[in-house]
Design an enzyme around this catalytic site. Sequence first.
Site, short mmCIF file in Angstrom:
data_model
loop_
_atom_site.label_atom_id
_atom_site.label_comp_id
_atom_site.label_asym_id
_atom_site.label_seq_id
_atom_site.Cartn_x
_atom_site.Cartn_y
_atom_site.Cartn_z
N LEU A 376 0.82 -1.21 0.00
CA LEU A 376 0.00 0.00 0.00
C LEU A 376 0.85 1.26 0.00
CD1 LEU A 376 -2.66 -1.06 2.67
CD2 LEU A 376 -2.95 -1.03 0.19
N GLY A 377 2.03 1.18 0.57
CA GLY A 377 2.89 2.35 0.64
C GLY A 377 4.14 2.06 1.42
N GLY A 379 6.77 3.55 4.52
CA GLY A 379 6.94 4.45 5.64
C GLY A 379 8.39 4.69 5.95
N GLY A 380 8.66 5.44 7.02
CA GLY A 380 10.03 5.78 7.36
C GLY A 380 10.86 4.58 7.73
N PHE A 381 10.25 3.55 8.35
CA PHE A 381 11.00 2.39 8.80
C PHE A 381 10.45 1.08 8.27
CE2 PHE A 381 11.62 5.63 12.09
CZ PHE A 381 13.00 5.72 12.07
N GLY A 382 9.67 1.13 7.23
CA GLY A 382 9.14 -0.11 6.69
C GLY A 382 7.99 0.14 5.74
N VAL A 384 3.99 -0.88 4.12
CA VAL A 384 2.63 -1.22 4.56
C VAL A 384 1.98 -2.07 3.48
CG1 VAL A 384 0.41 -0.33 5.33
CG2 VAL A 384 2.50 0.96 5.81
N LYS A 398 1.82 -3.15 8.81
CA LYS A 398 3.03 -2.34 8.71
C LYS A 398 4.22 -3.19 9.15
CE LYS A 398 4.89 2.14 10.12
NZ LYS A 398 4.61 3.36 10.90
N ASP A 495 4.38 14.68 13.32
CA ASP A 495 4.57 14.52 11.87
C ASP A 495 3.22 14.55 11.15
OD1 ASP A 495 6.10 14.30 9.60
OD2 ASP A 495 6.23 12.12 9.67
#
Length: 693
Positions: A376-377, A379-382, A384, A398, A495
């Site tokens: 799906l997308g 993130g900063g550390f992994g 999703v 996630k 954030d």
Amino acid sequence: MTTSSSSLVLDFSFFHTTNSNSFESDSATMRIKISHFIYLSFSFIFLFFCDPIASDPQAKLLNKGCSSYNVTSLSAFISNLNSTLAELRSQLNSTTRFATAQRPGTVDPVYALFQCRDYLSTADCVSCFDTAQSEIQKCSAANGARVIYDGCFLRYEGNGFFDQTTLPGNRALCGNETAASVNETAASGNKTTVLGSDGFRDAVNGLLTDITTAAPRMEGYFAAARRGGAGGAIVYGVAQCAPRVSEEGCEQCLKVAYGNIERCMPDVDGRAVDAGCFLRYSDTAFFSDDQVTDLAPFLRTGGGSRKKKKAIIGGVVGGGAFVLLLLFFILLRRSKKAKNPQKGDILGVTELQGPVNYHYNDLKSATKNFSEENKLGEGGFGDVYKGVLKNGKIVAVKKLMIRQSKRAREDFESEVKLISNVHHRNLVRLLGCCSKGSELLLVYEFMANSSLDKYLFGNRRGSLNWKQRFDIIIGVARGLAYLHEEFHVCIIHRDIKPGNILLDDNFQARIADFGLARLLPEDQSHLSTKFAGTLGYTAPEYAIHGQLSEKVDTYSYGVVVLEIISGRKSNDTKLEPVAQYLLEWAWKLYETDSLMKLVDESLDPNEYEKEEVKRVIEIALMCTQSTVASRPTISEVVVMLRSKGDHGLNPTHPTFIDAASRVQVKVDGADASTSTISSTSNATMSISQYSGR
């Protein structure tokens, strides 16, 4: 009359079996005697069971609200709601004026709460409940609703809320205002008042001060009193909190209520309503003299304080209880590790309340082995992934790799601890978690419409109308208000940006990604010197000096609101220089009274009112002011957004960070000073400052 007489004989025909001769000899006389018997019997019952002084359920509707979200399964929800309402009613008796009931662990759980004013009789309390139940059921399939009357309060939600105190939307109702009329009054700008004397005003202030001070210290959180003033003025007042809140919560709620109700004077009647408390004054008695409580013991310094009583009790039993609990948790932890080391404790987080510990293989199967097609997308550390569980439920998984950094592990632990206990309709819900070796997984509810940035800057750009955008604006504010003020600790997101705002099936906003969230310790503004956020959205005082407060989120929120209205990014170097930096451009348009140039051209002008859009832009500029203290709290933002008309918004010059990470500040027309933030890594920013350009 003939029909009535025949009916009477039919209803009481059983008398014929015991004394038929008497009826046959003089049936007309007997009918009269029966009529007198019925009258006297009902009169006796009424006088015996009903309180003639308090025979008024005080069912004037003050406030009503229905959630904009519907339940998943209507039949299951109705069954749960009816069960909880029936349980609430069954708890009401001569000594009980407060009740809670819940049906958790189902498809559509229901948590319900009801409270009467302590001065109501049992009959009036039940009558007020029946009125409230009839009204609240008009909310149909809404997954949350509330009704507040003079005499009682009824609320249900899909999540637990029993300890909530003050929420956005708290208000005062003055004179004859009701739930319906208050909106009309606010819209028209007209207010009908009944002027009270100076003596009455002084009496009101004195009484409200005393009852709001005493009520939190009293068992049951209820205070009723009357007060005389100069010129023969008399005022009656009541302060009440829900028994499930803390003493501190009651104090805070009544403090907010007092601030609201002050606007009612010089009206001779005023009320303040909130989630966890109720405050009222009037020049007319609305409770009997025998309901007046003695406030004196609770107004003395330290006198009657429940807090001190609890401290004494805690000191006596606390030591032994702590040792026993410590031993119990050590044994429990060891037992869980022995039985199932993979599903047991996660990174030492033994106090989890609510999230499910999923099997790694189940999540691997649900996401098709974390395939690219299910991504799906990022993130900063992994990444999703979309997952479909064995029961058919769609979730978002996630996936974090703790080998990337120590901070990733800390963020994972933070998310699990925080989100597992955070439940709000504008926050993404954490369903569970899993760990296997170096892999840490979080399982969230799935948001069908992805993230907001796709609708503002991505392939779905321009598809949101004004109503949807406004709902998102107010939804994000409500979610932040919960994190800042309504959760049991203050949570700062740090954030807030469109990529962290997800949209559900109805395009309602859900704030996501609490991996950067940290708790705000009391009396500590400089929480960290590390920069954690996204340039362009981060407040300068945090980016430069590491000063963290709720106003950091307020600043980010203001920038996001401008993006929602304009449909463009905060920094866009593809545009001409005058419009590259959204916040700077918005301020120039404000100074030249041309704010409508900021509005996304894809919006249909017939869908919105220009004054409303301008007001929302001004609220966004209020959020981004240079002076931190000048920025409103998010709960104040919610009130401003929901209110209509001119509120005299006068934002001052904002501070903005451009694409080169230069902080530009303008103070009292002086030349701008600039600070440069140079990036040393994705996780940490080093700061250097200089003046001039």
